[in-house]
Enzyme design. Structure first.
Site, mmCIF file in Angstrom:
data_model
loop_
_atom_site.group_PDB
_atom_site.id
_atom_site.type_symbol
_atom_site.label_atom_id
_atom_site.label_comp_id
_atom_site.label_asym_id
_atom_site.label_seq_id
_atom_site.Cartn_x
_atom_site.Cartn_y
_atom_site.Cartn_z
ATOM 1 N N SER A 1 0.937 -1.279 -0.040
ATOM 2 C CA SER A 1 0.167 0.180 -0.091
ATOM 3 C C SER A 1 0.956 1.278 0.116
ATOM 4 O O SER A 1 1.780 1.536 0.961
ATOM 5 C CB SER A 1 -0.909 -0.186 1.201
ATOM 6 O OG SER A 1 -1.054 1.258 1.899
HETATM 7 N N1 LIG Z 1 -6.405 8.023 2.915
HETATM 8 C C1 LIG Z 1 -5.909 6.830 3.868
HETATM 9 C C2 LIG Z 1 -6.098 5.359 2.889
HETATM 10 C C3 LIG Z 1 -5.873 4.205 3.807
HETATM 11 C C4 LIG Z 1 -6.372 2.923 2.699
HETATM 12 O O1 LIG Z 1 -7.349 3.130 2.218
HETATM 13 N N2 LIG Z 1 -5.736 1.950 2.892
HETATM 14 C C5 LIG Z 1 -6.225 0.599 2.062
HETATM 15 C C6 LIG Z 1 -4.932 -0.006 1.529
HETATM 16 S S1 LIG Z 1 -4.058 1.257 0.496
HETATM 17 C C7 LIG Z 1 -6.619 -0.117 3.318
HETATM 18 O O2 LIG Z 1 -6.161 -0.465 4.221
HETATM 19 N N3 LIG Z 1 -7.582 -1.138 2.672
HETATM 20 C C8 LIG Z 1 -7.951 -2.095 3.317
HETATM 21 C C9 LIG Z 1 -9.517 -1.821 3.977
HETATM 22 O O3 LIG Z 1 -10.359 -0.695 3.713
HETATM 23 O O4 LIG Z 1 -9.963 -2.660 4.729
HETATM 24 C C10 LIG Z 1 -4.343 6.645 4.091
HETATM 25 O O5 LIG Z 1 -3.710 7.489 3.213
HETATM 26 O O6 LIG Z 1 -3.817 6.302 5.091
#
Ligand SMILES: N[C@@H](CCC(=O)N[C@@H](CS)C(=O)NCC(=O)O)C(=O)O
Length: 223
Positions: A11
């Site tokens: 990520s």
């Molecule tokens: N705007 C947030 C985005 C965080 C995000 O969406 N992370 C994703 C991975 S890139 C995630 O954890 N997805 C898993 C989920 O939503 O359960 C940041 O910059 O931390």
């Protein structure tokens, strides 16, 4: 009290925080959750972060998510000086502008083009969305004009955040060489950001493999 960082280096937001930790030489307890296996959706993790996103940092009683907020918190709390996130309001405004630009425009536009394909939702790229991504890259190209680093002549958290997006462009076969300032800055980051290879190389190889599996007939290159 040790810091706990919940992460998956695949990520970009996680890599931004990992690069910040390296720059600050922080001793961090790294807690890997596999995004591909949905490991963010467990009751234990949701009890820490109801939004169940990576990265998430636990520092004593503080539980914080949103990568850019984590990066700036870490510099404020643990930085030996304010160089990575200046206290001067004008210098800080220039860094903040880039952090918001990454979140709301650059990384957002990349995600809108690439993630539906990664998720198997479509095999078609919407040309207007690809144009919008290249438009944002054009803006970044302009911001880098005359600067070695994103916000000027010193490394800041804006570099960690932006490079975590832009390095993914390269392996998903977006044409970075079209933008000379971005290509030069990316090369500077690869050579000079502490821990760059450790944080990024394995994740980039994984994203490259995912790209080969999902994007083999999709052209993201624009001359
Ligand atoms: N705007 C947030 C985005 C965080 C995000 O969406 N992370 C994703 C991975 S890139 C995630 O954890 N997805 C898993 C989920 O939503 O359960 C940041 O910059 O931390």
């Amino acid at each position: 009290m040790p810091l706990d960082l919940y992460y998956d280096a695949v990520s970009p937001p996680c890599r931004a925080v990992m690069l910040t930790c390296r720059a600050l030489d922080l001793d961090v307890n790294m807690k890997y959750l596999d995004l591909m296996k949905g490991e963010t959706k467990t009751p234990e993790f949701i009890a820490i972060n109801p939004q169940h996103t990576l990265p998430t940092l636990v520092d004593g009683d503080l539980k914080i998510w949103e990568s850019r907020a984590i990066c700036t918190y870490l510099v404020g709390q643990y930085g030996k000086n304010d160089s990575l996130y200046p206290k001067d309001p004008i210098a800080r405004a220039k860094v903040d502008r880039l952090l918001y630009f990454d979140m709301g425009t650059l990384y957002k536009r990349f995600g809108e083009v690439v993630y539906p394909v990664f998720r198997g939702e479509t095999k078609e790229i919407v040309p207007a969305k690809l144009d919008a991504l290249y438009e944002a890259m054009g803006w970044l190209e302009g911001y880098l004009e005359g600067n070695k680093w994103a916000a000027g002549d010193k490394i800041t958290v804006a570099d960690f955040v932006l490079v975590s997006s832009v390095q993914a462009f390269e392996v998903t076969k977006i044409n970075i060489s079209k933008f000379k300032n971005i290509a030069q800055w990316l090369s500077n980051c690869k050579q000079q950001l502490k821990g760059y290879g450790d944080v990024c190389d394995k994740a980039m190889a994984m994203i490259k493999k995912m790209t080969e599996e999902t994007h083999s007939n999709i052209n993201l290159w624009k001359d």
